[in-house]
Design a protein around this motif. Structure first.
Motif, mmCIF file in Angstrom:
data_model
loop_
_atom_site.group_PDB
_atom_site.id
_atom_site.type_symbol
_atom_site.label_atom_id
_atom_site.label_comp_id
_atom_site.label_asym_id
_atom_site.label_seq_id
_atom_site.Cartn_x
_atom_site.Cartn_y
_atom_site.Cartn_z
ATOM 1 N N THR A 47 0.835 -1.209 0.000
ATOM 2 C CA THR A 47 0.000 0.000 0.000
ATOM 3 C C THR A 47 0.867 1.255 0.000
ATOM 4 O O THR A 47 0.574 2.228 -0.707
ATOM 5 C CB THR A 47 -0.931 0.005 1.229
ATOM 6 N N ARG A 48 1.937 1.229 0.781
ATOM 7 C CA ARG A 48 2.845 2.388 0.813
ATOM 8 C C ARG A 48 3.475 2.621 -0.562
ATOM 9 O O ARG A 48 3.563 3.759 -1.039
ATOM 10 C CB ARG A 48 3.928 2.152 1.866
ATOM 11 N N GLU A 49 3.887 1.543 -1.205
ATOM 12 C CA GLU A 49 4.475 1.659 -2.552
ATOM 13 C C GLU A 49 3.454 2.228 -3.543
ATOM 14 O O GLU A 49 3.774 3.099 -4.358
ATOM 15 C CB GLU A 49 4.953 0.283 -3.017
ATOM 16 N N ALA A 50 2.203 1.765 -3.446
ATOM 17 C CA ALA A 50 1.158 2.268 -4.344
ATOM 18 C C ALA A 50 0.856 3.737 -4.044
ATOM 19 O O ALA A 50 0.570 4.525 -4.957
ATOM 20 C CB ALA A 50 -0.109 1.423 -4.191
ATOM 21 N N LEU A 51 0.920 4.121 -2.773
ATOM 22 C CA LEU A 51 0.675 5.519 -2.403
ATOM 23 C C LEU A 51 1.716 6.439 -3.037
ATOM 24 O O LEU A 51 1.384 7.487 -3.593
ATOM 25 C CB LEU A 51 0.707 5.668 -0.885
ATOM 26 N N LEU A 52 2.975 6.036 -2.970
ATOM 27 C CA LEU A 52 4.036 6.861 -3.543
ATOM 28 C C LEU A 52 3.921 6.926 -5.060
ATOM 29 O O LEU A 52 4.202 7.966 -5.668
ATOM 30 C CB LEU A 52 5.397 6.314 -3.121
ATOM 31 N N ALA A 53 3.483 5.829 -5.674
ATOM 32 C CA ALA A 53 3.255 5.858 -7.122
ATOM 33 C C ALA A 53 2.105 6.803 -7.464
ATOM 34 O O ALA A 53 2.154 7.537 -8.460
ATOM 35 C CB ALA A 53 2.957 4.450 -7.631
ATOM 36 N N LEU A 54 1.075 6.805 -6.620
ATOM 37 C CA LEU A 54 -0.064 7.689 -6.840
ATOM 38 C C LEU A 54 0.354 9.156 -6.722
ATOM 39 O O LEU A 54 -0.159 10.014 -7.446
ATOM 40 C CB LEU A 54 -1.165 7.373 -5.824
ATOM 41 N N ALA A 55 1.291 9.426 -5.838
ATOM 42 C CA ALA A 55 1.776 10.799 -5.680
ATOM 43 C C ALA A 55 2.344 11.329 -6.988
ATOM 44 O O ALA A 55 2.205 12.518 -7.306
ATOM 45 C CB ALA A 55 2.833 10.858 -4.585
ATOM 46 N N GLY A 56 2.969 10.447 -7.758
ATOM 47 C CA GLY A 56 3.552 10.864 -9.028
ATOM 48 C C GLY A 56 2.564 10.977 -10.165
ATOM 49 O O GLY A 56 2.909 11.440 -11.257
ATOM 50 N N SER A 57 1.281 10.589 -9.915
ATOM 51 C CA SER A 57 0.282 10.616 -10.977
ATOM 52 C C SER A 57 -0.322 11.990 -11.187
ATOM 53 O O SER A 57 -0.989 12.236 -12.186
ATOM 54 C CB SER A 57 -0.850 9.631 -10.647
ATOM 55 N N GLY A 58 -0.148 12.873 -10.227
ATOM 56 C CA GLY A 58 -0.752 14.201 -10.315
ATOM 57 C C GLY A 58 -2.126 14.298 -9.680
ATOM 58 O O GLY A 58 -2.636 15.401 -9.449
ATOM 59 N N MET A 59 -2.759 13.155 -9.366
ATOM 60 C CA MET A 59 -4.106 13.184 -8.796
ATOM 61 C C MET A 59 -4.158 13.909 -7.456
ATOM 62 O O MET A 59 -5.064 14.721 -7.215
ATOM 63 C CB MET A 59 -4.672 11.774 -8.643
ATOM 64 N N PRO A 60 -3.206 13.665 -6.529
ATOM 65 C CA PRO A 60 -3.303 14.349 -5.232
ATOM 66 C C PRO A 60 -3.273 15.869 -5.335
ATOM 67 O O PRO A 60 -3.873 16.565 -4.520
ATOM 68 C CB PRO A 60 -2.077 13.824 -4.469
ATOM 69 N N GLU A 119 4.274 21.240 -0.615
ATOM 70 C CA GLU A 119 4.952 20.635 -1.765
ATOM 71 C C GLU A 119 5.444 19.234 -1.425
ATOM 72 O O GLU A 119 5.297 18.298 -2.215
ATOM 73 C CB GLU A 119 6.118 21.519 -2.202
ATOM 74 N N GLN A 120 6.038 19.085 -0.230
ATOM 75 C CA GLN A 120 6.502 17.764 0.196
ATOM 76 C C GLN A 120 5.333 16.806 0.445
ATOM 77 O O GLN A 120 5.419 15.609 0.161
ATOM 78 C CB GLN A 120 7.313 17.880 1.484
ATOM 79 N N ILE A 121 4.247 17.346 1.005
ATOM 80 C CA ILE A 121 3.080 16.507 1.301
ATOM 81 C C ILE A 121 2.456 15.995 0.007
ATOM 82 O O ILE A 121 2.130 14.808 -0.120
ATOM 83 C CB ILE A 121 2.062 17.299 2.144
ATOM 84 N N ILE A 122 2.268 16.881 -0.965
ATOM 85 C CA ILE A 122 1.666 16.484 -2.241
ATOM 86 C C ILE A 122 2.525 15.441 -2.940
ATOM 87 O O ILE A 122 2.007 14.460 -3.500
ATOM 88 C CB ILE A 122 1.471 17.724 -3.143
ATOM 89 N N ALA A 123 3.845 15.617 -2.882
ATOM 90 C CA ALA A 123 4.763 14.691 -3.564
ATOM 91 C C ALA A 123 4.952 13.377 -2.817
ATOM 92 O O ALA A 123 5.557 12.441 -3.348
ATOM 93 C CB ALA A 123 6.116 15.369 -3.755
ATOM 94 N N GLY A 124 4.444 13.285 -1.589
ATOM 95 C CA GLY A 124 4.638 12.067 -0.800
ATOM 96 C C GLY A 124 5.994 12.010 -0.129
ATOM 97 O O GLY A 124 6.367 10.968 0.429
ATOM 98 N N ASP A 125 6.730 13.115 -0.135
ATOM 99 C CA ASP A 125 8.040 13.140 0.518
ATOM 100 C C ASP A 125 7.924 13.317 2.024
ATOM 101 O O ASP A 125 8.854 12.984 2.761
ATOM 102 C CB ASP A 125 8.896 14.281 -0.059
#
Length: 641
Positions: A47-60, A119-125
């Protein structure tokens, strides 16, 4: 895809068709689903891996304003996260915690210095959590015990858990992933020469782990352990032992503390301030309402397709066994639930559009509109999540033993969404909130009162506010006016009749509750709280009948807007609207009989008409569930192979 399915999907998608199509394409490319064969640690890692991938999709980014690095489309954000339910509910919840709750608190309760984190929150950093609920207090947020006491000597807040019941509990992300928490605490401070006092619940940013994942000094985190579902989400507990954070960590959009300890706020009334702060975080309830609808649609798509292929028992004169979709009992299981799914989706689209308009604009939020929005979000979340639990269970049973296999997704879906009935507020409490708002006529002055004050207002002003209701569209009002005929038996397939029955029920329940309140007030020795406590069952009922009426209005209004030339589409959606309305009436036939809104004959006719609508819609079952637009790879389950 047939033309009818295309048209039905367009109807359901409403104003968010573009984002829905985009997410469908993404889900089809990566049809990830919950794998219950994995250990809890493996599920969480996935789930964590999928969350970080989702961060890169632009949806958040859609959920945040352009000024803060987002794209400023609240509706697209809520809709996109809703559709993650088709894939993995744990991912949807994890995303909601990171960007909806944690990120939402930083953006909506913080100011410029806090927005630098976005910016860090949106990117998942920067992964965070939303530390509101405590072991001793869930729905009663005003009474949480965690304290944030200001120390003017060091310009720091001291965060402390003064008792075992003050432990932050059930916090998504707290068990492992979160590095920072948005902590809700009683803010205690004093200006020069003053004694320290609590100014009520406020939110502060508190780091809880270092970069290696170790608890920071004074912070103790622990794991909630295995749950009934959602084991991809690392729910945990947090205890604070005099943890110090800088004064600037107070999210100070609505209140601030000067270096010398002086407290100030643009909202003087502490209760109004509290409710204003929580009102900015309403997206969580709207998101759970949408996710509940998505879960129901997924279950119905699986069970509907199964019903069209599974055969059982011979029919005289036929060479083949009968598909279970051809049995009236099976139609009655699935088709009313399909009708509810369509109706609830219309109401959800309206709710998201209203939220986007009210909170997504540059203009100040109108308090009256905000209160109406909050009540509608609370009510729809309650009704939709209860409906999801019931619908998924019905679908599981409708698929027999096959439905009980994890490979066919229904049991996992039920387990993962069961908590939706208590997420973002217990449903029974939320419907009481709706009832209180109706009883007080959405009066703005109530926003500044504590619960007992609200009760006293309701009891005192019930007679004056009993007829205050949410506005109706001109279309709905016209239908109601057209049905006011004396002495006629109601035509239960007349749209105005259906609406008038639900409106009349709601008004009667509201008036009866108001009279109960007034009579209790006149009774010697009965205080406001005791009167209100004795009427809680009535409040819950009022909330529910109100939402059922709103949902029908939303559905029939959208159907009325269709192009009259779309004969087949109009036929199917009219039949669905009839089935939704008739099902609501059938489920409450006892009330309509007891209160003489229906004769015995008409009440019996409701049953026959539900049967009739099920038979009319049976040929369209496949089209109706295909129109949900769930990517085929996510419906590639064992029993449909």
């Amino acid at each position: 895809m047939s033309e009818l399915v295309t048209d039905l999907r367009r109807f359901l998608d409403g104003p968010y068709a573009a984002i829905r199509d985009r997410v469908r394409a993404d889900l089809a490319r990566d049809p990830r689903t919950t794998d219950t064969a994995l250990s809890i640690d493996e599920q969480r890692a996935a789930t964590r891996e999928a969350l970080l991938a989702l961060a890169g999709s632009g949806m958040p980014a859609a959920g945040f304003s352009r000024d803060h690095g987002g794209t400023g489309d609240i509706g697209a954000s809520i809709t996109g996260f809703e559709m993650l339910v088709y894939s993995d509910v744990s991912l949807m919840v994890k995303a909601g915690v990171q960007w909806g709750l944690f990120g939402g608190a930083v953006e909506n309760l913080g100011t410029e210095r806090h927005h630098a984190y976005l910016e860090q929150i949106i990117a998942g950093d920067l992964l965070g959590c939303f530390a509101m609920t405590e072991t001793g207090h869930g729905s009663d947020v005003q009474s949480i015990e965690t304290t944030a006491t200001y120390d003017p000597g060091t310009s720091e807040f001291v965060i402390d858990s003064p008792s075992p019941s003050a432990r932050k509990d059930y916090i998504g992300g707290a068990a492992h992933d979160a590095r920072m928490a948005a902590v809700f605490a009683q803010l205690v401070t004093a200006g020069p020469g003053e004694e320290p006092v609590s100014h009520g619940v406020h939110c502060l940013l508190v780091p809880i782990r270092d970069s290696d994942g170790h608890d920071l000094p004074g912070v103790t985190t622990s794991d909630c352990g295995p749950k009934g579902g959602l084991n991809g989400v690392d729910n945990g507990r947090i205890v604070f032992d005099h943890v110090r954070v800088p004064r600037d960590n107070l999210l100070d959009q609505y209140a601030s503390v000067a270096q010398d300890g002086t407290y100030s706020s643009p909202i003087e009334n502490p209760n109004r301030r509290f409710f204003t702060m929580l009102g900015t975080l309403i997206r969580g309830r709207v998101s759970i309402a949408g996710a509940s609808g998505a879960a129901s649609r997924l279950a119905l798509a699986i069970a509907g397709r199964y019903a069209l292929t599974r055969r059982q028992f011979d029919a005289p004169g036929h060479a083949e066994e009968v598909t279970i979709a051809d049995y009236l009992t099976h139609q009655r299981r699935l088709l009313p639930a399909v009708a509810r799914a369509y109706a609830l989706q219309c109401a959800q689209n309206d709710l998201v559009s209203t939220l986007s308009r009210i909170q997504g604009g540059a203009e100040p939020v109108d308090p009256g509109e905000q209160r109406t929005l909050e009540a509608q979000a609370a009510g729809l979340k309650a009704v939709a999540s209860w409906d999801a639990s019931a619908t998924i269970q019905t679908c599981r049973e409708a698929c027999g033993g096959a439905g009980y296999l994890a490979a066919n997704r229904l049991t996992t879906l039920k387990a993962d969404t069961d908590v939706f009935t208590t997420f973002e507020g217990d449903n029974t409490v939320l419907l009481q909130l709706v009832g209180k708002e109706l009883l007080t006529g959405y009066a703005d002055e109530v926003g500044g009162l504590d619960p007992v004050g609200m009760i006293r207002f309701a009891v005192t002003n019930a007679a004056d506010t009993v007829l205050e209701r949410t506005p109706m569209s001109g279309f709905v009002r016209g239908l109601l006016d057209a049905t006011k005929r004396e002495g006629d038996e109601p035509d239960l397939l007349d749209r105005g009749t259906q609406l008038s029955l639900l409106v009349d029920r709601e008004e009667h329940v509201l008036e009866t509750l108001a009279r109960r309140m007034q009579e209790a007030r006149k009774a010697e020795g009965v205080d406001a709280f005791a009167a209100f406590n004795a009427a809680q069952d009535h409040l819950v009922r009022l909330g529910r009948v109100h939402v059922e009426r709103l949902v029908l209005e939303s559905f029939v209004t959208k159907v009325a807007e269709l192009d009259p030339s779309d004969d087949e589409l109009r036929f199917v959606l009219d039949a669905l609207a009839d089935l939704y309305a008739l099902s609501v009436i059938e489920n409450d036939r006892a009330w309509f009989l007891e209160h003489r809104r229906l004769s015995v004959g008409r009440a019996k006719a409701v049953i026959r008409l539900v049967d009739r609508q099920c038979r009319r819609l049976r040929p369209y079952l496949g089209d109706l569930v295909d129109a949900f637009g769930i990517p085929d790879p996510l419906l590639d389950v064992e029993m449909l192979g």
